[in-house]
Design an enzyme around this catalytic site. Structure first.
Site, PDB file in Angstrom:
ATOM      1  N   LYS A  48       0.866  -1.186   0.000  1.00 34.95           N
ATOM      2  CA  LYS A  48       0.000   0.000   0.000  1.00 34.95           C
ATOM      3  C   LYS A  48       0.894   1.224   0.000  1.00 34.95           C
ATOM      4  CE  LYS A  48      -4.488   0.766   0.029  1.00 34.95           C
ATOM      5  NZ  LYS A  48      -5.542  -0.116  -0.508  1.00 34.95           N
TER       6      LYS A  48
HETATM    7  P1  NAD Z   1     -12.873   7.314  -3.003  1.00 34.94           P
HETATM    8  O1  NAD Z   1     -11.877   8.367  -2.746  1.00 34.94           O
HETATM    9  O2  NAD Z   1     -13.375   7.103  -4.382  1.00 34.94           O
HETATM   10  O3  NAD Z   1     -14.151   7.525  -2.084  1.00 34.94           O
HETATM   11  C1  NAD Z   1     -14.066   7.640  -0.700  1.00 34.94           C
HETATM   12  C2  NAD Z   1     -15.369   8.258  -0.228  1.00 34.94           C
HETATM   13  O4  NAD Z   1     -15.388   8.284   1.180  1.00 34.94           O
HETATM   14  C3  NAD Z   1     -15.559   9.697  -0.712  1.00 34.94           C
HETATM   15  O5  NAD Z   1     -16.888   9.885  -1.094  1.00 34.94           O
HETATM   16  C4  NAD Z   1     -15.206  10.511   0.539  1.00 34.94           C
HETATM   17  O6  NAD Z   1     -15.875  11.766   0.564  1.00 34.94           O
HETATM   18  C5  NAD Z   1     -15.719   9.603   1.600  1.00 34.94           C
HETATM   19  N1  NAD Z   1     -15.124   9.847   2.901  1.00 34.94           N
HETATM   20  C6  NAD Z   1     -13.874  10.255   3.216  1.00 34.94           C
HETATM   21  N2  NAD Z   1     -13.750  10.397   4.531  1.00 34.94           N
HETATM   22  C7  NAD Z   1     -14.956  10.050   5.067  1.00 34.94           C
HETATM   23  C8  NAD Z   1     -15.466   9.984   6.380  1.00 34.94           C
HETATM   24  N3  NAD Z   1     -14.717  10.307   7.441  1.00 34.94           N
HETATM   25  N4  NAD Z   1     -16.750   9.572   6.533  1.00 34.94           N
HETATM   26  C9  NAD Z   1     -17.511   9.254   5.471  1.00 34.94           C
HETATM   27  N5  NAD Z   1     -17.083   9.305   4.217  1.00 34.94           N
HETATM   28  C10 NAD Z   1     -15.827   9.697   4.027  1.00 34.94           C
HETATM   29  O7  NAD Z   1     -12.250   5.952  -2.413  1.00 34.94           O
HETATM   30  P2  NAD Z   1     -12.631   4.463  -2.776  1.00 34.94           P
HETATM   31  O8  NAD Z   1     -11.670   3.995  -3.791  1.00 34.94           O
HETATM   32  O9  NAD Z   1     -14.085   4.364  -3.020  1.00 34.94           O
HETATM   33  O10 NAD Z   1     -12.240   3.720  -1.417  1.00 34.94           O
HETATM   34  C11 NAD Z   1     -13.165   3.623  -0.332  1.00 34.94           C
HETATM   35  C12 NAD Z   1     -12.763   2.455   0.552  1.00 34.94           C
HETATM   36  O11 NAD Z   1     -12.740   1.252  -0.224  1.00 34.94           O
HETATM   37  C13 NAD Z   1     -11.371   2.541   1.186  1.00 34.94           C
HETATM   38  O12 NAD Z   1     -11.391   1.891   2.426  1.00 34.94           O
HETATM   39  C14 NAD Z   1     -10.510   1.751   0.214  1.00 34.94           C
HETATM   40  O13 NAD Z   1      -9.319   1.276   0.808  1.00 34.94           O
HETATM   41  C15 NAD Z   1     -11.469   0.632  -0.118  1.00 34.94           C
HETATM   42  N6  NAD Z   1     -11.185  -0.092  -1.353  1.00 34.94           N
HETATM   43  C16 NAD Z   1     -11.073   0.562  -2.542  1.00 34.94           C
HETATM   44  C17 NAD Z   1     -10.830  -0.174  -3.703  1.00 34.94           C
HETATM   45  C18 NAD Z   1     -10.781   0.473  -5.059  1.00 34.94           C
HETATM   46  O14 NAD Z   1     -10.678  -0.270  -6.054  1.00 34.94           O
HETATM   47  N7  NAD Z   1     -10.888   1.772  -5.201  1.00 34.94           N
HETATM   48  C19 NAD Z   1     -10.671  -1.555  -3.629  1.00 34.94           C
HETATM   49  C20 NAD Z   1     -10.806  -2.193  -2.403  1.00 34.94           C
HETATM   50  C21 NAD Z   1     -11.079  -1.439  -1.268  1.00 34.94           C
END
Ligand code: NAD
Length: 423
Positions: A113
């Site tokens: 990461k």
């Molecule tokens: P992203 O940046 O697209 O979206 C994150 C969202 O969470 C945004 O809408 C943001 O405003 C919101 N956010 C941030 N802080 C917050 C808080 N304190 N409370 C509520 N909402 C909040 O990110 P993403 O890629 O969708 O990732 C989200 C989660 O999924 C993370 O934990 C990430 O590690 C996990 N994840 C992502 C992927 C991927 O392919 N993008 C894969 C597996 C897991």
């Protein structure tokens, strides 16, 4: 409902969470002491402090990290996060979880990461490009198609990956698309990658619902974090017949017990920068959203959101972890006690890394698949992995998180023993 949107609660240290989860699972495995100890350490960690030229001519110094947890199963894989609260311990935890995620779904990868302490919303596009290209150069001593392949995470997106791919390629003197995944289609991205994590979350919800004797059709769903993962999961769950009753982002949440149109909410967020203010909804805080009356909760933002304090008040019968680490070990214990089923992150959100793996394979072969092929193969791996984890949970009488971790740790430990301890 309260009018204030953003309430920051102290989070449990993610690395401590990851180690506690690891220890619970490792206790069920006949691991030699040294092997267990080695698997608990990140293999290597890089901290970089680097300057970035800002639009006003000033120079700002940023701090970033890249952590490789394990290289036993293959090259390391893991996203890059841009967020003001990034810490080395958070990146360590996320790297370890990537090792277990890749192992539990059978991918030939170790876990990694990366992250930069920055609020990307405060930077212009040019400043973000400068920051990304410099950070990519700083971590290029670890990054390569054979060694370590980043992808998007919170605060980064396909454009970020395009800048990293271009920066790496400029230094190599030739295009190297397979150094990152989650790229735009125009430069070697995969069909289906943008939706992959959310699609996988919806498949995990369906499989968990079946196992729990609960039909998704007609069930009420609340989604915390309406980003890449949460928004796609929301509209695909709606396609499966669910009613999405709440959604949130960093500026707060929205709620309508009768249901929201998740695609219209996404359009609203794209236009206004937030889900807040979506017509016909009440405002809720992120904390309140977790405790709303609903059947399925999909935390898709950050770690540690459901903890020992609020877990007793969760009303959902099923929690599907779109985010990595949204439930603390204390909360796991409460939810087990209350018979709330948790589809754990390492399986539930693995659709993203599965399709990232497909993107990497397609890029190395320069042979590209249709969206249908991508989605079908991802679903096959998700369903198989979920079934395997369910069976282990039944055999060992443990929850799904511990079952997934047992399978993952066992796979990595076996590969480690087979390779042998060098020299
Ligand atoms: P992203 O940046 O697209 O979206 C994150 C969202 O969470 C945004 O809408 C943001 O405003 C919101 N956010 C941030 N802080 C917050 C808080 N304190 N409370 C509520 N909402 C909040 O990110 P993403 O890629 O969708 O990732 C989200 C989660 O999924 C993370 O934990 C990430 O590690 C996990 N994840 C992502 C992927 C991927 O392919 N993008 C894969 C597996 C897991």
């Amino acid at each position: 409902m309260a009018a204030t949107a953003l309430v920051i609660t102290p989070r449990e240290d993610p690395w401590e969470m990851a180690l506690r989860q690891f220890n619970i699972a490792a206790d069920s495995l006949p691991l030699k002491r040294g092997i267990r100890e080695f698997l608990a350490y990140p293999k290597r960690e890089l901290t970089v402090n680097f300057p970035v030229k800002m639009d006003d001519g000033s120079v700002r110094v940023f701090t970033g990290y890249r952590v490789h947890h394990s290289t036993v199963l293959g090259p390391t894989k893991g996203g890059i996060r841009y967020h003001p609260d990034v810490t080395l311990n958070e990146i360590r935890a996320l790297a370890m979880w990537m090792s277990w995620k890749c192992a539990v779904v059978g991918l030939p990868y170790g876990g990694a990461k990366g992250g930069v302490i920055v609020n990307p919303k405060e930077l212009s596009r040019e400043e973000l490009e400068h920051l990304t290209r410099r950070y990519a150069t700083e971590i290029s001593i670890l990054m390569s198609p054979e060694g370590d392949i980043p992808a998007p995470d919170v605060g980064t997106n396909p454009q970020t990956m395009a800048w990293i791919m271009d920066t790496y390629s400029m230094h190599r003197g030739h295009s190297t698309p397979s150094v990152v995944t989650g790229k735009p289609l125009s430069i070697g991205g995969s069909q289906g990658r943008v939706e992959a994590t959310g699609r996988g979350v919806s498949i995990a919800a369906r499989e968990a619902g079946l196992a729990h004797g609960m039909s998704l059709a007609g069930s009420k769903v609340a989604v915390q974090g309406y980003g890449n993962v949460g928004s796609v999961a929301a509209y695909l769950l709606a396609d499966l017949g669910c009613t999405i009753v709440a959604a949130s982002d960093s500026s707060g949440g929205i709620y309508n017990a009768k249901g929201l149109d998740p695609r219209a909410v996404l359009k609203h967020k794209e236009r206004h920068g937030s889900v807040s203010g979506f017509p016909g909804t009440d405002r809720v805080t992120n904390e309140e959203l977790l405790e709303l009356p609903c059947d399925v909760l999909v935390p898709s933002a950050l770690e540690g959101q459901i903890n020992g304090e609020n877990a007793p008040r969760i009303k959902a019968k099923l929690i599907v972890e779109g985010a990595n680490g949204p439930i603390t070990p204390d909360a796991d214990a409460v939810l087990d006690e209350r018979k709330v089923m948790v589809a754990p992150d390492i399986v539930a959100n693995a659709g993203g890394v599965i399709v990232s793996y497909f993107e990497w394979v397609q890029g190395l072969q320069q042979f590209f698949w249709t969206e249908e092929e991508v989605n079908q193969n991802m679903e096959r791996i998700m369903v198989r992995s979920f079934g395997q984890v369910m069976r282990t949970a039944q055999e060992k009488k443990v929850n799904l998180r511990t079952a997934g971790l047992i399978r993952a740790i066992d796979r990595v430990a076996e590969a480690l023993m087979t390779r042998g301890i060098y020299p």
